[in-house]
Write an enzyme that holds these catalytic residues in place. Structure first.
Site, mmCIF file in Angstrom:
data_model
loop_
_atom_site.group_PDB
_atom_site.id
_atom_site.type_symbol
_atom_site.label_atom_id
_atom_site.label_comp_id
_atom_site.label_asym_id
_atom_site.label_seq_id
_atom_site.Cartn_x
_atom_site.Cartn_y
_atom_site.Cartn_z
ATOM 1 N N ALA A 21 0.799 -1.152 0.051
ATOM 2 C CA ALA A 21 -0.097 -0.122 -0.248
ATOM 3 C C ALA A 21 0.959 1.414 -0.022
ATOM 4 O O ALA A 21 0.506 2.204 0.822
ATOM 5 C CB ALA A 21 -0.767 -0.050 1.079
ATOM 6 N N ASN A 116 6.039 -3.588 -11.261
ATOM 7 C CA ASN A 116 6.918 -3.521 -12.194
ATOM 8 C C ASN A 116 7.689 -4.648 -12.458
ATOM 9 O O ASN A 116 7.899 -5.573 -11.559
ATOM 10 C CB ASN A 116 7.878 -2.446 -11.929
ATOM 11 C CG ASN A 116 7.013 -1.020 -11.844
ATOM 12 O OD1 ASN A 116 5.997 -0.880 -12.586
ATOM 13 N ND2 ASN A 116 7.815 0.133 -11.224
ATOM 14 N N ALA A 142 2.194 7.536 -8.999
ATOM 15 C CA ALA A 142 1.888 8.297 -7.701
ATOM 16 C C ALA A 142 3.275 8.313 -6.899
ATOM 17 O O ALA A 142 4.263 7.628 -7.372
ATOM 18 C CB ALA A 142 0.948 7.423 -6.897
ATOM 19 N N LYS A 198 5.694 -1.962 -20.628
ATOM 20 C CA LYS A 198 5.532 -1.328 -19.530
ATOM 21 C C LYS A 198 7.037 -1.685 -18.882
ATOM 22 O O LYS A 198 7.665 -0.457 -18.385
ATOM 23 C CB LYS A 198 4.403 -1.993 -18.371
ATOM 24 C CG LYS A 198 4.771 -1.469 -17.243
ATOM 25 C CD LYS A 198 4.377 0.300 -17.010
ATOM 26 C CE LYS A 198 4.717 0.891 -15.787
ATOM 27 N NZ LYS A 198 3.910 0.553 -14.630
ATOM 28 N N ASN A 206 12.547 5.052 -15.343
ATOM 29 C CA ASN A 206 12.771 5.092 -13.890
ATOM 30 C C ASN A 206 14.259 5.024 -13.619
ATOM 31 O O ASN A 206 14.809 5.728 -13.184
ATOM 32 C CB ASN A 206 12.599 3.619 -13.532
ATOM 33 C CG ASN A 206 10.913 3.529 -13.063
ATOM 34 O OD1 ASN A 206 10.197 4.241 -13.629
ATOM 35 N ND2 ASN A 206 10.267 2.665 -12.130
#
Length: 329
Positions: A21, A116, A142, A198, A206
């Site tokens: 989370a 990921n 986020a 992705k 990244n």
């Protein structure tokens, strides 16, 4: 402006757990909590769990701030069982998370993997049969600001596929739940291609943003960003062909470039940048490192991905050394 977010409870459709989370798990949990489905946060960070339970998850958005009140637990304390576990655990922590959650995983529990990296499905398959796995990717973003606090900006979507059958009633229900939450899901019959696309995006944005200490938009302003992108994607294409995976390098590049504007993800610092800044282990070995590893095994040159992997590992090592020096100073 602070808005208290209230969860709807008109009817129970799907009982959902968010395992991991943090930034992305917090975002998905926040959006799913606005539907009729009960949501539970599960995380390894005790301070984060405590902050959420005491004050709610503080969420910063372009439209103001809100506190989302969702129950949060450490993995060993989770009560009850779930219809759907949305897995946002880091790739290297998936096995430990699922081991801890074994008591709450039933033959009816489906696991939606949205993290990921490449190879996560194989790890999950050690814990549940493929009929209980939904594989997916997302380009939502986020940031985790601290215990009980995240920032949600930009737009996104989800691509997913049931490893059993996309015609299964529960899979269709999951797609509807994600749609109701505004997460923009698309059912796919070749999610492996989406996962590699992705992973390629993450291996560019990244990794370069972490090495260069910049956000996505700033990377897009660099005069040599085209060459840097092409170097990574060219090697991805070679390894994908070797692994019999469909990989559209041109499509992946378009997806990467689409993240540059501020109203997309241009202002976002990717998760690897956030991990590096906080001294956490990165997922580099499941991104550029995966390509470099397969290249070495199959005798396929991957100098760009191998170098980027070495640079990230070098940064991790230096972070550790500097932290030790600060403690002993």
């Amino acid at each position: 402006m602070m808005v208290e977010a209230k969860l709807k409870r008109r009817s129970i459709i799907v009982k959902i757990a968010i395992a991991g989370a943090g930034a992305m798990g917090g975002r998905f949990g926040t959006m799913l909590a606005q539907t009729d489905n009960p949501v539970t946060f599960i995380d390894l960070w005790a301070d984060h769990v405590q902050a959420i339970n005491q004050h709610g998850l503080l969420v910063h958005t372009d439209n103001g701030d809100q506190r989302v009140h969702v129950p949060a637990y450490l993995p060993q304390n989770v009560p009850g069982t779930f219809d759907l576990i949305v897995l946002f655990t880091k790739a290297m922590g998936i096995a430990d998370m699922l081991t801890a959650l074994k008591p709450v995983i039933t033959p009816q529990t489906h696991i939606l993997e949205l993290g990921n990296g490449i190879g996560n499905i194989e790890t999950i398959s050690r814990f549940v049969p493929k009929e209980q796995i939904i594989a997916g990717v997302t380009v939502w973003s986020a940031a985790l600001n601290g215990p009980g606090e995240i920032t949600m900006k930009g737009d996104g979507s989800v691509t997913l596929e049931a490893l059993g059958s996309n015609e299964a009633p529960f899979f269709k229900q999951v797609v509807q739940v994600l749609t109701d939450a505004g997460l923009k899901p698309t059912a796919s019959h070749d999610v492996l291609a989406a996962i590699w696309r992705k992973a390629a995006l993450n291996s560019v944005l990244n990794t370069y943003c972490t090495i260069l200490d910049c956000n996505i938009g700033e990377f897009g302003q660099l005069p040599d960003h085209d060459a840097m992108i092409d170097g990574v994607l060219g090697e991805f294409a070679a390894i994908a062909a070797n692994q019999h995976v469909h990989f559209d390098a041109a499509g992946a590049k378009q997806l990467i470039i689409a993240q540059f504007p501020d109203d997309k993800n241009g202002l976002h610092y990717p998760s690897m940048h956030q991990d590096m800044a906080k001294g956490r282990k990165t997922e580099i070995d499941f991104l550029n490192g995966y390509i470099a590893k397969v290249g070495a095994r199959e005798n396929i040159p991957t100098p760009v991905n191998a170098t980027l992997t070495a640079l990230i590992h070098g940064q991790e090592k230096l972070k550790t050394l500097h932290s030790r020096e600060a403690v002993t100073a």
